[in-house]
Write a protein that holds these residues in place. Structure first.
Motif, PDB file in Angstrom:
ATOM      1  N   ASP A  44      16.277  45.687  65.469  1.00 12.20           N
ATOM      2  CA  ASP A  44      17.435  45.045  64.858  1.00 12.20           C
ATOM      3  C   ASP A  44      18.455  44.779  65.951  1.00 12.20           C
ATOM      4  O   ASP A  44      18.804  45.682  66.721  1.00 12.20           O
ATOM      5  CB  ASP A  44      18.061  45.937  63.784  1.00 12.20           C
ATOM      6  CG  ASP A  44      17.310  45.874  62.472  1.00 12.20           C
ATOM      7  OD1 ASP A  44      16.662  44.841  62.199  1.00 12.20           O
ATOM      8  OD2 ASP A  44      17.382  46.850  61.701  1.00 12.20           O
ATOM      9  N   ALA A  45      18.933  43.539  66.017  1.00 10.52           N
ATOM     10  CA  ALA A  45      20.019  43.174  66.919  1.00 10.52           C
ATOM     11  C   ALA A  45      21.306  43.300  66.120  1.00 10.52           C
ATOM     12  O   ALA A  45      21.410  42.778  65.005  1.00 10.52           O
ATOM     13  CB  ALA A  45      19.825  41.758  67.432  1.00 10.52           C
ATOM     14  N   VAL A  46      22.283  44.002  66.687  1.00  8.67           N
ATOM     15  CA  VAL A  46      23.513  44.310  65.961  1.00  8.67           C
ATOM     16  C   VAL A  46      24.701  43.538  66.529  1.00  8.67           C
ATOM     17  O   VAL A  46      24.636  42.978  67.626  1.00  8.67           O
ATOM     18  CB  VAL A  46      23.803  45.831  65.992  1.00  8.67           C
ATOM     19  CG1 VAL A  46      22.636  46.626  65.417  1.00  8.67           C
ATOM     20  CG2 VAL A  46      24.154  46.311  67.397  1.00  8.67           C
ATOM     21  N   ALA A  47      25.774  43.550  65.776  1.00 10.11           N
ATOM     22  CA  ALA A  47      27.024  42.943  66.222  1.00 10.11           C
ATOM     23  C   ALA A  47      27.611  43.807  67.342  1.00 10.11           C
ATOM     24  O   ALA A  47      27.842  44.997  67.127  1.00 10.11           O
ATOM     25  CB  ALA A  47      28.004  42.845  65.066  1.00 10.11           C
ATOM     26  N   PRO A  48      27.857  43.233  68.521  1.00  9.96           N
ATOM     27  CA  PRO A  48      28.426  44.023  69.607  1.00  9.96           C
ATOM     28  C   PRO A  48      29.928  44.257  69.454  1.00  9.96           C
ATOM     29  O   PRO A  48      30.497  45.113  70.123  1.00  9.96           O
ATOM     30  CB  PRO A  48      28.117  43.187  70.855  1.00  9.96           C
ATOM     31  CG  PRO A  48      27.986  41.797  70.350  1.00  9.96           C
ATOM     32  CD  PRO A  48      27.470  41.898  68.942  1.00  9.96           C
ATOM     33  N   VAL A  49      30.556  43.483  68.574  1.00  8.94           N
ATOM     34  CA  VAL A  49      31.985  43.616  68.271  1.00  8.94           C
ATOM     35  C   VAL A  49      32.168  43.302  66.795  1.00  8.94           C
ATOM     36  O   VAL A  49      31.310  42.695  66.164  1.00  8.94           O
ATOM     37  CB  VAL A  49      32.851  42.638  69.115  1.00  8.94           C
ATOM     38  CG1 VAL A  49      32.835  42.988  70.587  1.00  8.94           C
ATOM     39  CG2 VAL A  49      32.420  41.186  68.899  1.00  8.94           C
ATOM     40  N   GLY A  50      33.303  43.691  66.271  1.00 10.62           N
ATOM     41  CA  GLY A  50      33.652  43.305  64.913  1.00 10.62           C
ATOM     42  C   GLY A  50      34.395  41.986  64.936  1.00 10.62           C
ATOM     43  O   GLY A  50      35.050  41.655  65.923  1.00 10.62           O
ATOM     44  N   GLY A  51      34.276  41.223  63.856  1.00 15.42           N
ATOM     45  CA  GLY A  51      34.985  39.952  63.772  1.00 15.42           C
ATOM     46  C   GLY A  51      34.296  38.995  62.832  1.00 15.42           C
ATOM     47  O   GLY A  51      33.580  39.407  61.918  1.00 15.42           O
ATOM     48  N   THR A  52      34.489  37.711  63.079  1.00 15.23           N
ATOM     49  CA  THR A  52      33.900  36.665  62.256  1.00 15.23           C
ATOM     50  C   THR A  52      32.632  36.147  62.914  1.00 15.23           C
ATOM     51  O   THR A  52      32.635  35.826  64.107  1.00 15.23           O
ATOM     52  CB  THR A  52      34.892  35.496  62.072  1.00 15.23           C
ATOM     53  OG1 THR A  52      36.081  35.999  61.469  1.00 15.23           O
ATOM     54  CG2 THR A  52      34.300  34.402  61.192  1.00 15.23           C
ATOM     55  N   LEU A  53      31.564  36.069  62.133  1.00 20.06           N
ATOM     56  CA  LEU A  53      30.304  35.527  62.622  1.00 20.06           C
ATOM     57  C   LEU A  53      30.482  34.007  62.689  1.00 20.06           C
ATOM     58  O   LEU A  53      30.270  33.290  61.720  1.00 20.06           O
ATOM     59  CB  LEU A  53      29.161  35.937  61.696  1.00 20.06           C
ATOM     60  CG  LEU A  53      27.745  35.652  62.155  1.00 20.06           C
ATOM     61  CD1 LEU A  53      27.452  36.233  63.530  1.00 20.06           C
ATOM     62  CD2 LEU A  53      26.763  36.205  61.137  1.00 20.06           C
ATOM     63  N   LEU A  54      30.939  33.554  63.850  1.00 23.54           N
ATOM     64  CA  LEU A  54      31.326  32.165  64.048  1.00 23.54           C
ATOM     65  C   LEU A  54      30.132  31.221  64.041  1.00 23.54           C
ATOM     66  O   LEU A  54      30.197  30.125  63.496  1.00 23.54           O
ATOM     67  CB  LEU A  54      32.077  32.050  65.384  1.00 23.54           C
ATOM     68  CG  LEU A  54      32.762  30.750  65.706  1.00 23.54           C
ATOM     69  CD1 LEU A  54      33.873  30.471  64.711  1.00 23.54           C
ATOM     70  CD2 LEU A  54      33.323  30.811  67.117  1.00 23.54           C
ATOM     71  N   LYS A  55      29.028  31.648  64.641  1.00 23.49           N
ATOM     72  CA  LYS A  55      27.819  30.825  64.730  1.00 23.49           C
ATOM     73  C   LYS A  55      26.621  31.739  64.546  1.00 23.49           C
ATOM     74  O   LYS A  55      26.556  32.809  65.142  1.00 23.49           O
ATOM     75  CB  LYS A  55      27.758  30.134  66.094  1.00 23.49           C
ATOM     76  CG  LYS A  55      26.651  29.144  66.242  1.00 23.49           C
ATOM     77  CD  LYS A  55      26.945  27.884  65.460  1.00 23.49           C
ATOM     78  CE  LYS A  55      25.871  26.832  65.739  1.00 23.49           C
ATOM     79  NZ  LYS A  55      25.920  25.736  64.809  1.00 23.49           N
ATOM     80  N   LEU A  56      25.669  31.315  63.703  1.00 27.27           N
ATOM     81  CA  LEU A  56      24.457  32.090  63.485  1.00 27.27           C
ATOM     82  C   LEU A  56      23.264  31.157  63.475  1.00 27.27           C
ATOM     83  O   LEU A  56      23.168  30.259  62.642  1.00 27.27           O
ATOM     84  CB  LEU A  56      24.521  32.867  62.169  1.00 27.27           C
ATOM     85  CG  LEU A  56      23.263  33.654  61.793  1.00 27.27           C
ATOM     86  CD1 LEU A  56      22.979  34.754  62.815  1.00 27.27           C
ATOM     87  CD2 LEU A  56      23.404  34.252  60.401  1.00 27.27           C
ATOM     88  N   MET A  57      22.416  31.352  64.464  1.00 25.80           N
ATOM     89  CA  MET A  57      21.123  30.669  64.521  1.00 25.80           C
ATOM     90  C   MET A  57      20.095  31.797  64.504  1.00 25.80           C
ATOM     91  O   MET A  57      20.444  32.941  64.794  1.00 25.80           O
ATOM     92  CB  MET A  57      21.029  29.853  65.805  1.00 25.80           C
ATOM     93  CG  MET A  57      22.086  28.751  65.888  1.00 25.80           C
ATOM     94  SD  MET A  57      22.275  28.120  67.554  1.00 25.80           S
ATOM     95  CE  MET A  57      23.341  29.377  68.254  1.00 25.80           C
ATOM     96  N   PRO A  58      18.857  31.519  64.182  1.00 26.51           N
ATOM     97  CA  PRO A  58      17.911  32.636  64.166  1.00 26.51           C
ATOM     98  C   PRO A  58      17.832  33.382  65.507  1.00 26.51           C
ATOM     99  O   PRO A  58      17.736  34.603  65.523  1.00 26.51           O
ATOM    100  CB  PRO A  58      16.575  31.969  63.835  1.00 26.51           C
ATOM    101  CG  PRO A  58      16.958  30.756  63.045  1.00 26.51           C
ATOM    102  CD  PRO A  58      18.250  30.280  63.677  1.00 26.51           C
ATOM    103  N   HIS A  59      17.932  32.677  66.630  1.00 24.27           N
ATOM    104  CA  HIS A  59      17.732  33.275  67.953  1.00 24.27           C
ATOM    105  C   HIS A  59      19.034  33.657  68.677  1.00 24.27           C
ATOM    106  O   HIS A  59      18.974  34.198  69.780  1.00 24.27           O
ATOM    107  CB  HIS A  59      16.946  32.311  68.845  1.00 24.27           C
ATOM    108  CG  HIS A  59      17.744  31.093  69.189  1.00 24.27           C
ATOM    109  ND1 HIS A  59      17.942  30.061  68.299  1.00 24.27           N
ATOM    110  CD2 HIS A  59      18.435  30.779  70.299  1.00 24.27           C
ATOM    111  CE1 HIS A  59      18.708  29.154  68.857  1.00 24.27           C
ATOM    112  NE2 HIS A  59      19.023  29.558  70.081  1.00 24.27           N
ATOM    113  N   ALA A  60      20.182  33.381  68.094  1.00 23.43           N
ATOM    114  CA  ALA A  60      21.457  33.652  68.772  1.00 23.43           C
ATOM    115  C   ALA A  60      22.594  33.708  67.760  1.00 23.43           C
ATOM    116  O   ALA A  60      22.498  33.131  66.679  1.00 23.43           O
ATOM    117  CB  ALA A  60      21.742  32.560  69.812  1.00 23.43           C
ATOM    118  N   TYR A  61      23.669  34.390  68.157  1.00 23.93           N
ATOM    119  CA  TYR A  61      24.859  34.417  67.318  1.00 23.93           C
ATOM    120  C   TYR A  61      26.102  34.639  68.170  1.00 23.93           C
ATOM    121  O   TYR A  61      26.033  35.178  69.273  1.00 23.93           O
ATOM    122  CB  TYR A  61      24.758  35.453  66.198  1.00 23.93           C
ATOM    123  CG  TYR A  61      24.319  36.835  66.595  1.00 23.93           C
ATOM    124  CD1 TYR A  61      25.246  37.835  66.875  1.00 23.93           C
ATOM    125  CD2 TYR A  61      22.962  37.169  66.650  1.00 23.93           C
ATOM    126  CE1 TYR A  61      24.834  39.126  67.205  1.00 23.93           C
ATOM    127  CE2 TYR A  61      22.550  38.442  66.974  1.00 23.93           C
ATOM    128  CZ  TYR A  61      23.489  39.421  67.255  1.00 23.93           C
ATOM    129  OH  TYR A  61      23.082  40.693  67.594  1.00 23.93           O
TER     130      TYR A  61
END
Length: 154
Positions: A44-61
């Motif tokens: 599982d890849a996790v959020a490295p910081v808290g905030g707004t998920l501005l961009k989400l693609m399957p391979h990057a965020y």
């Protein structure tokens, strides 16, 4: 000036960003930070910081903190070519996320089997000064999710 601690998005061995086999990352074209060579298993890849998920693609965020710091997590190199194969997202673009929250399940073995480098760059978007990144875990050392990978000063 603000200090933003950035967590490791996945477990693995830390790789200096300058050693990543993609000039977009190694030359700091999108920003500076560090990279992680993940174990060859489903993670599982996790959020490295808290905030707004501005961009989400399957391979990057990209997550934008409340202080306006954008953090990019890119799961593998050239993985956009997989068109989502090997990735399962667990959030929605626009969501408010907390540091350490699972964002994407990353099938590292399938990415490697497709002949792609599974390394995970984690960078501060548009950071032009590498000296503004204080790496907490050195290259070659192991890191776990939720551990501070580096701190960004802006």
């Amino acid at each position: 000036m603000s200090r933003t601690p950035v967590l490791a998005a996945v477990a693995g061995k830390v790789v200096a960003l300058r050693d990543v086999a993609d000039p977009v990352f190694s030359q700091g074209m999108v920003g500076y930070g560090a990279a992680i060579d993940p174990p060859h298993e489903v993670v599982d890849a996790v959020a490295p910081v808290g905030g707004t998920l501005l961009k989400l693609m399957p391979h990057a965020y990209v997550i934008l903190t409340g202080d306006g710091v954008g953090v990019l997590v890119h799961l593998g190199l050239d993985t956009v070519r997989l068109e989502g194969a090997g990735f399962t997202t667990h959030a929605t673009q626009g969501d408010t996320v907390t540091a350490g929250q699972a964002i994407t399940t990353y099938d590292v073995p399938s990415v490697a089997a497709a002949g792609m480098n599974p390394v995970v760059p984690v960078v501060i978007m548009d950071e032009r000064e590498p000296t503004n990144i204080d790496v907490a875990v050195g290259a070659g050392e192991s890191v776990t999710p939720h551990q501070t990978l580096f701190t960004a000063e802006r």
